[in-house]
Design a protein around this motif. Structure first.
Motif, PDB file in Angstrom:
ATOM      1  N   SER A  72       0.830  -1.209   0.000  1.00 22.99           N
ATOM      2  CA  SER A  72       0.000   0.000   0.000  1.00 22.99           C
ATOM      3  C   SER A  72       0.861   1.255   0.000  1.00 22.99           C
ATOM      4  O   SER A  72       0.538   2.242  -0.664  1.00 22.99           O
ATOM      5  CB  SER A  72      -0.922   0.014   1.220  1.00 22.99           C
TER       6      SER A  72
ATOM      7  N   CYS B  60       2.056   1.894  -3.473  1.00 22.24           N
ATOM      8  CA  CYS B  60       0.956   2.437  -4.289  1.00 22.24           C
ATOM      9  C   CYS B  60       0.708   3.906  -3.971  1.00 22.24           C
ATOM     10  O   CYS B  60       0.494   4.720  -4.879  1.00 22.24           O
ATOM     11  CB  CYS B  60      -0.320   1.625  -4.073  1.00 22.24           C
TER      12      CYS B  60
ATOM     13  N   CYS C 217       0.532   5.195   7.057  1.00 21.08           N
ATOM     14  CA  CYS C 217       0.963   3.891   6.556  1.00 21.08           C
ATOM     15  C   CYS C 217       2.397   3.612   7.008  1.00 21.08           C
ATOM     16  O   CYS C 217       2.713   2.500   7.434  1.00 21.08           O
ATOM     17  CB  CYS C 217       0.833   3.847   5.041  1.00 21.08           C
TER      18      CYS C 217
END
Length: 52
Positions: A11, A14, A36
């Protein structure tokens, strides 16, 4: 936990791509990217601690 860490890292990549290609404003992506990163650090520390 390792699977979750792998998904978090994916993630993170991305999100970096989304930020590099201005698909969304940086002000929208940056807080999510920071969170994150914090989760990656937490999961990494947890896995290391569980291993002993």
């Amino acid at each position: 936990m390792r699977i979750a860490l792998k998904e978090l890292r994916e993630s993170q990549v991305c999100l970096k791509i989304i930020k590099a290609k201005p698909l969304l404003e940086s002000a929208v992506v940056e807080p999510v990217l920071n969170e994150c990163g914090q989760l990656v650090a937490i999961f990494t520390a947890s896995i290391k601690k569980a291993q002993g």
